[in-house]
Scaffold this active site. Sequence first.
Site, PDB file in Angstrom:
ATOM      1  N   ARG A  60     -12.321  -6.106  -1.156  1.00 27.77           N
ATOM      2  CA  ARG A  60     -10.949  -5.606  -1.178  1.00 27.77           C
ATOM      3  C   ARG A  60      -9.998  -6.674  -0.650  1.00 27.77           C
ATOM      4  O   ARG A  60     -10.409  -7.641  -0.007  1.00 27.77           O
ATOM      5  CB  ARG A  60     -10.834  -4.329  -0.350  1.00 27.77           C
ATOM      6  N   GLU A  97      -5.959   7.713  -6.462  1.00 24.94           N
ATOM      7  CA  GLU A  97      -5.733   9.063  -5.967  1.00 24.94           C
ATOM      8  C   GLU A  97      -4.228   9.234  -5.769  1.00 24.94           C
ATOM      9  O   GLU A  97      -3.603   8.425  -5.067  1.00 24.94           O
ATOM     10  CB  GLU A  97      -6.478   9.276  -4.646  1.00 24.94           C
ATOM     11  N   LYS A 126      -3.956   3.583   3.405  1.00 27.61           N
ATOM     12  CA  LYS A 126      -2.920   4.463   2.865  1.00 27.61           C
ATOM     13  C   LYS A 126      -2.520   5.517   3.901  1.00 27.61           C
ATOM     14  O   LYS A 126      -1.364   5.934   3.964  1.00 27.61           O
ATOM     15  CB  LYS A 126      -3.419   5.115   1.576  1.00 27.61           C
TER      16      LYS A 126
END
Length: 569
Positions: A272, A42, A282
């Site tokens: 992750r 993104e 983020k």
Amino acid sequence: MTTIQENSNEEKKSLSFVEQMVEQDLAEGKNGGRIQTRFPPEPNGYLHIGHAKAICMDFGVAENYNGVCNLRFDDTNPSKEDTEYVDSILQDIQWLGFKWGNVYYASDYFEKLWDFAIWMIEQGKAYVDEQTSEQIAEQKGTPTQPGTPSPYRDRPIEENLRLFRMMNTPEAVEGSMVLRAKLDMSNPNMHFRDPIIYRIIHTPHHRTGTKWHAYPMYDFAHGQSDYFEGVTHSICTLEFVPHRPLYDHFVDELQTMENQHDYRPRQIEFNRLNLTYTVMSKRKLKALVDEHLVAGWDDPRMPTVCGMRRRGYSPESIRKFIDSIGYTKFDALNDMALLEAAVREDLNAKALRVSAVVNPVKLVITNYPEGETEEMVAVNNPENEADGTHTITFSRNLWIERDDFMEDAPKKFFRMTPGKEVRLKNAYIVMCTGCTKDADGNIIEIQAEYDPQSKSGMEGANRKVKGTLHWVSADHCVKAEVRQYDRLFNVENPSADERDFRELLNPTSLNVLDECYVEPFAAERKPGEYLQFQRIGYFMADPDSTPGHIVFNKTVGLKDNWAKINNGK
């Protein structure tokens, strides 16, 4: 024959579970033997090392099985997106050493997704809800209690179509309406409880401008984008496990609309990457940047790819670290020291060795002729003879590290102390004869005498001394600023701490030394060139450097002292 089988089994065990699943699909002839992956960032921030792990998997699978990995920007929320982030993502992927097949955007499919949403409404499988987000959240229920239907759930199809088209007009009010899929409000998987699939956003899109006012949600755009592109394996992290049934459901619906059932992408999830003493959110990283708690996305303390690049990490070291921790179905917290060990191992083989003094004290060789100089030969990299040599100027007045001298030293102190010999690297053996102090008792100068017959490389000059010190000529060096970095946070796992993450920042994570001296050969190095300041650590020139103000970032020390420091040793 047995040996071949054993070797084959050994090779098989070394594969990650993701690769094993890919190989199984290939063996079964799925997708005509075709492998196509995608990396779908993104564009609302810079990539961090967690993204690098996903990149290594997405691109690595494609490389290993003669497939293709495309880059697709998930640009479905224009209020958070920017072309700056797009450009940085492209640069980071290339720097890590990967090549994409094509560049796509979710916005490429806005027309198709809109048509799909219209079809869903026409089939009675979607409806416009005018409740507030709080009301919708409350009606969703809990993991143990079913949700309650929206009062708008059974609206007539024509009314839903009219309202949905109204959502995509400048007059529509943000938050006043959403489009929801009509699924199952009692499903134990809460993602199935009539998920929102479209919302109103009036922020201009960085690619489509003001053409759209209604935008698809991630769960409605992602699987369909995979399907449109022909992705065979949609590899993502574990938080998307509960999303997978919804991913498959929407793909099934899309196949029904198109009357195509010969292909479907397969979603696979892995753990992750989490690192000690930092965060991978983020949102939190962006807050650090926006609130000027760090110097930017590329601050060398940040876990961003650009921050690590600026600090002096190599792409090979990041990839080696990611390969060493592997891919599993269980989340873990990886020790930052493991990453730093991978950096040390890689830079040891490639870094140019240079002389630099970061905490200087003057050393005067009292019996060396005043005004005379010599050019000493220094090996650029003992790990690679092909890197050659350079020369460094030796003179009467030198800088050495303050920590390398002790006036009253213990028995096992093998550096400079009165009455003992040490070798000055690439130069002579010297014996300390004394020191000079200021009025406060601080040492301001050290005196020593050199042995003219002890020059490095000189025949018969190889007598043994226990200490070797680095140095630079005080009259032939360049002043530099050195930035040393510590952990960004004070606690090992700030994400698990209940306090605000800002309270957990390490106030001493940056230490600037502005009275450092480097040899001219080091001062000529540019950002991107890996250096080892001999006996100190690995460094890289910072982009802030100018000819009149040289700046170096400390990448990592030669040894891991973090554990010792924290244990008070």
